[in-house]
Enzyme design. Structure first.
Site, PDB file in Angstrom:
ATOM      1  N   ASN A  52     -22.461 -23.572  21.943  1.00 37.15           N
ATOM      2  CA  ASN A  52     -22.507 -23.918  23.368  1.00 37.15           C
ATOM      3  C   ASN A  52     -22.717 -22.628  24.159  1.00 37.15           C
ATOM      4  OD1 ASN A  52     -21.996 -24.656  26.001  1.00 37.15           O
ATOM      5  ND2 ASN A  52     -19.825 -25.141  25.676  1.00 37.15           N
ATOM      6  N   TRP A  53     -23.934 -22.443  24.643  1.00 39.67           N
ATOM      7  CA  TRP A  53     -24.249 -21.187  25.352  1.00 39.67           C
ATOM      8  C   TRP A  53     -23.633 -21.142  26.747  1.00 39.67           C
ATOM      9  CZ3 TRP A  53     -30.247 -20.415  24.220  1.00 39.67           C
ATOM     10  CH2 TRP A  53     -30.430 -20.281  22.831  1.00 39.67           C
ATOM     11  N   GLU A  62     -14.633 -27.692  30.624  1.00 42.66           N
ATOM     12  CA  GLU A  62     -15.012 -27.036  31.881  1.00 42.66           C
ATOM     13  C   GLU A  62     -15.578 -28.054  32.866  1.00 42.66           C
ATOM     14  OE1 GLU A  62     -17.413 -23.919  30.126  1.00 42.66           O
ATOM     15  OE2 GLU A  62     -15.584 -23.169  29.159  1.00 42.66           O
ATOM     16  N   GLU A  88     -11.112 -29.490  21.277  1.00 41.88           N
ATOM     17  CA  GLU A  88     -11.070 -28.137  21.820  1.00 41.88           C
ATOM     18  C   GLU A  88      -9.827 -27.979  22.685  1.00 41.88           C
ATOM     19  OE1 GLU A  88     -15.189 -26.194  22.130  1.00 41.88           O
ATOM     20  OE2 GLU A  88     -15.107 -27.614  23.768  1.00 41.88           O
ATOM     21  N   GLY A 140     -18.449 -21.182  21.491  1.00 39.65           N
ATOM     22  CA  GLY A 140     -18.930 -20.687  22.772  1.00 39.65           C
ATOM     23  C   GLY A 140     -19.369 -19.238  22.651  1.00 39.65           C
ATOM     24  N   GLY A 141     -18.468 -18.327  22.963  1.00 40.22           N
ATOM     25  CA  GLY A 141     -18.771 -16.893  23.005  1.00 40.22           C
ATOM     26  C   GLY A 141     -19.527 -16.376  21.789  1.00 40.22           C
TER      27      GLY A 141
HETATM   28  P1  PGA Z   1     -15.254 -20.303  22.870  1.00 34.74           P
HETATM   29  O1  PGA Z   1     -15.769 -21.633  23.616  1.00 34.74           O
HETATM   30  O2  PGA Z   1     -15.765 -20.357  21.460  1.00 34.74           O
HETATM   31  O3  PGA Z   1     -15.840 -19.163  23.653  1.00 34.74           O
HETATM   32  O4  PGA Z   1     -13.758 -20.344  22.909  1.00 34.74           O
HETATM   33  C1  PGA Z   1     -15.797 -22.889  22.977  1.00 34.74           C
HETATM   34  C2  PGA Z   1     -16.325 -23.952  23.910  1.00 34.74           C
HETATM   35  O5  PGA Z   1     -16.001 -23.932  25.108  1.00 34.74           O
HETATM   36  O6  PGA Z   1     -17.061 -24.872  23.504  1.00 34.74           O
END
Ligand code: PGA
Length: 250
Positions: free
Chosen positions: A9-10, A97, A167, A233-234
């Site tokens: 997930n960018w 988010e 998550e 994500g990151g």
């Molecule tokens: P993260 O994000 O790997 O940066 O914790 C995960 C996500 O929000 O899908």
């Protein structure tokens, strides 16, 4: 044997050039015959760049959100049919988010999930509790509420062509990963809950873990019985970090 899905997930990061370069580096950096599938979720404007960069490879891709309506007066929104038109195979729905900051209530997430399914997209339904909810002992109640909204809309059959991503909000972007045992406990809870409705669908459902997954912790997380991959994500923003997760589990 289920394949592990490693999904990146960018979020709202990158540029057209970065999207092309990253998608092509990821697409060419993994072996499609292995037991791991790879997917990326770029921002909407870069879906086309990713479609081109991944053409003819096994890299799958999708959008980070979708509108629940089919068409019409929804300025700024994107329909599931438009995503299919851009060759997306999947779409994230209900990322924390969006739930926290962009009006994605449980009911709206369920509508988005149903819209994705009817367009032929694979929805990746994100669920998870906040730190406050975890500390208040409400984790299972929150997860149940989020799942029940979708079940009320599509029934258990909706989960036959979907992916779930657990998550915990307190683990997203914080560097605080849930321990493999903590994650497994909730994944098992989710699978048991859905098994009570349909054992076959629940058994085949892929439940990803998301929240600070990286190359160094992916193997032990994905080794848990009910963890079928990750939403990253990151660590999905550079090919090196993202492929390190693939290499740790392939
Ligand atoms: P993260 O994000 O790997 O940066 O914790 C995960 C996500 O929000 O899908």
């Amino acid at each position: 044997m289920r394949k592990i899905l490693v999904a990146g997930n960018w979020k709202m990061n990158g540029s057209n050039a970065m999207a092309k370069e990253l998608a092509s580096a990821v697409a060419n950096g993994f072996n499609s015959s292995s037991s791991v599938e790879m997917a990326v979720f770029p921002p909407f404007p870069y879906l086309n760049a990713v479609a081109e960069a991944s053409a003819g490879t096994a890299l799958q891709f999708g959008a980070q959100d979708v509108n629940e309506n089919q068409a019409g007066a929804h300025t700024g929104e994107t329909s599931a049919a438009m995503l299919v038109d851009l060759q997306c195979q999947m779409v994230l729905v209900g990322h924390s988010e969006r739930r926290a900051n962009y009006g994605d209530s449980d009911a709206r997430v369920a509508d988005k999930f149903a819209a994705a399914l009817s367009a032929g997209l694979l929805p990746v339904l994100c669920i998870g509790e906040s730190l406050e909810e975890r500390e208040g002992g409400e984790t299972e109640a929150v997860i149940s509420r989020q799942l029940d909204a979708v079940l009320a809309k599509t029934g258990i059959d909706g989960f036959a062509k979907a992916v779930l991503a657990y998550e915990p909000v307190w683990a997203i972007g914080t560097g605080k990963t849930a321990s493999p045992e903590q994650a497994q406990e909730i994944h098992a809870f989710i699978r048991d809950k859905l098994s009570a409705l349909d054992g076959i669908i629940a058994g085949q459902l892929r439940i990803l873990y998301g929240g600070s997954v990286k190359g160094s912790n992916a193997a032990e997380l994905f080794a848990q019985t009910d963890i079928d991959g990750g939403l990253i994500g990151g660590a999905s923003l550079t090919a090196e970090d993202f492929l390190a997760i693939y290499n740790a589990v392939a």
